[in-house]
Design an enzyme around this catalytic site. Structure first.
Site, PDB file in Angstrom:
ATOM      1  N   ASP A  62       3.206   1.083 -27.379  1.00 44.94           N
ATOM      2  CA  ASP A  62       2.271   2.039 -26.774  1.00 44.94           C
ATOM      3  C   ASP A  62       0.858   2.043 -27.341  1.00 44.94           C
ATOM      4  OD1 ASP A  62       1.594   4.057 -24.914  1.00 44.94           O
ATOM      5  OD2 ASP A  62       1.918   5.591 -26.418  1.00 44.94           O
TER       6      ASP A  62
ATOM      7  N   CYS B 196      10.733  -0.805  -4.162  1.00 48.24           N
ATOM      8  CA  CYS B 196      10.580   0.550  -3.628  1.00 48.24           C
ATOM      9  C   CYS B 196      10.791   0.628  -2.112  1.00 48.24           C
ATOM     10  CB  CYS B 196       9.178   1.078  -3.959  1.00 48.24           C
ATOM     11  SG  CYS B 196       8.859   1.237  -5.724  1.00 48.24           S
TER      12      CYS B 196
ATOM     13  N   CYS C  42       3.034  13.855  -5.975  1.00 44.52           N
ATOM     14  CA  CYS C  42       1.918  14.044  -6.909  1.00 44.52           C
ATOM     15  C   CYS C  42       1.114  15.291  -6.548  1.00 44.52           C
ATOM     16  CB  CYS C  42       0.997  12.827  -6.898  1.00 44.52           C
ATOM     17  SG  CYS C  42      -0.377  12.981  -8.067  1.00 44.52           S
TER      18      CYS C  42
ATOM     19  N   CYS D  11      -4.830  12.324 -12.493  1.00 42.16           N
ATOM     20  CA  CYS D  11      -3.435  12.409 -12.929  1.00 42.16           C
ATOM     21  C   CYS D  11      -3.257  13.562 -13.914  1.00 42.16           C
ATOM     22  CB  CYS D  11      -3.029  11.086 -13.567  1.00 42.16           C
ATOM     23  SG  CYS D  11      -1.364  11.086 -14.273  1.00 42.16           S
TER      24      CYS D  11
END
Length: 373
Positions: free
Chosen positions: A135, A189, A199, A215
């Protein structure tokens, strides 16, 4: 361990012993479009204030850009599949919602410890050079994990696994070994757009594209200043990150919480924290509550700012009193969020406070906070 097995099989076996539920191999050049896609995203400004993405783009674009000697990438995934519904608190106004991944131990520590153990074992077994990443390094874990067959990047841009859904912490080991690569991604998907529809702030301009500036995870974690007023209502009661686009993914029906590392079991105080308690945090109490959590890195001011936005969205008039106490907080982002929240919870008191402040001598920042609110 059976020495007659291939090195690749032995690596996967050792990875499983260390708590990784997914392991795959890719050539260092297996994701050639990564650099161009990253450049396009940066040029569009979709990284917001995450300047480090821009500054080390030349390292992120390919494994060799960071370490020229790398020949193979070992991609690894550790499960944090939740036992409870991540959306359960959506309508509980007096509680804050913390992303599933941050409710337990800090994944940086847990995953890196396992990566280092695997790296030490591999160096002894194969006599190779290697580097481990989780990360914080300039590594594009998701396209590399896709190339190694761990899953595919879904329309929400996160990795999706057939076996573990969207709940994987990703790590990578770069090595000078020439490892036999696994196949590319299997699955996809299709026509599903559940994540796009879920969202709350319309952060997906198109499938497979993310505008971080909209976001909730970016706004509540990475963004240090005032949250844009137009996006505050969409944040709801999310105070650290957002699980919505992951939680609605149909592939999660295959993700078993039993596979999750026990270090990521939610701490009781982080599973459903009260907004009134979060608003009251000072710096020492913030550090105490979030010790050992990835949340600690955002600091007290950002957490209280987030809790104030959630309070303003709660409709709970009882929160107006603790909110008002922060109108003169030293942190501008906290003061602004408090003014906005008070305007949503107690309009009469808000008007009184605003008129008194604007009538007095005040600097431009204070005036702007009240005029926006």
């Amino acid at each position: 361990m059976d020495q007659h097995k291939s090195l690749e099989s032995r690596i996967k076996q050792k990875a499983a012993e260390l708590g990784f539920v997914a392991c795959g191999f890719a050539r260092a050049d297996a994701a050639p479009r990564t650099a161009a896609r990253l450049r396009e995203w940066l040029d569009d400004g979709r990284h917001g204030t995450m300047i480090w993405m821009e500054e080390r783009a030349h390292h992120r674009g390919s494994p060799a850009g960071l370490w020229p000697e790398v020949r193979s990438v070992i991609a690894l995934g550790m499960s944090y599949a939740p036992a409870a519904d991540p959306l359960a608190l959506a309508e509980v106004g007096d509680r804050g919602r913390i992303s599933v991944y941050a409710q337990g131990a800090d994944y940086h520590d847990v995953v890196k410890k396992a990566l280092k153990a695997l790296g030490r074992w591999l160096a002894q077994e194969a006599g190779c050079d290697l580097k481990v990443f989780v990360d914080t390094a300039p590594v594009m874990e998701k396209p590399l994990s896709e190339a190694a067959g761990l899953g595919w990047q879904g329309k929400h841009t996160n990795l999706v696994s057939r076996a573990h859904g969207s709940w994987l912490f990703l790590g990578a080991i770069y090595t000078t070994l020439e490892l036999a690569p696994d196949g590319g991604p299997t699955g996809g998907c299709g026509s599903c757009d559940a994540c796009q529809q879920a969202c709350p702030t319309d952060a997906f301009p198109a499938p497979y594209q993310l505008d971080a500036r909209r976001c909730v995870s970016y706004l509540t974690i990475e963004h240090a200043g005032p949250i844009p007023a137009a996006l505050r209502e969409g944040i709801g009661n999310r105070i650290y990150g957002c699980d919505d686009c992951l939680a609605v993914c149909p592939w999660n029906k295959f993700a078993a919480s039993a596979a999750a590392n026990k270090a990521f079991v939610p701490r009781a105080e982080l599973a459903a924290p009260r907004l009134a308690e979060l608003i009251a945090l000072d710096d020492p109490s913030f550090r105490q509550v979030f010790a050992g959590s990835p949340i600690k890195r955002i600091g007290r001011d950002r957490m209280v700012r987030n809790a104030l936005i959630a309070a303003g969205n709660s409709g709970d008039a009882a929160l107006a009193v603790p909110v008002a106490r922060l109108l003169d907080d030293p942190a501008p982002a906290v003061r602004g969020a408090a003014a906005w929240a008070l305007g949503r919870l107690d309009r009469e008191r808000f008007a009184q406070e605003r008129d008194a402040r604007l009538a007095a001598e005040c600097d431009a920042d204070v005036r702007a906070e009240w005029e926006v609110a």
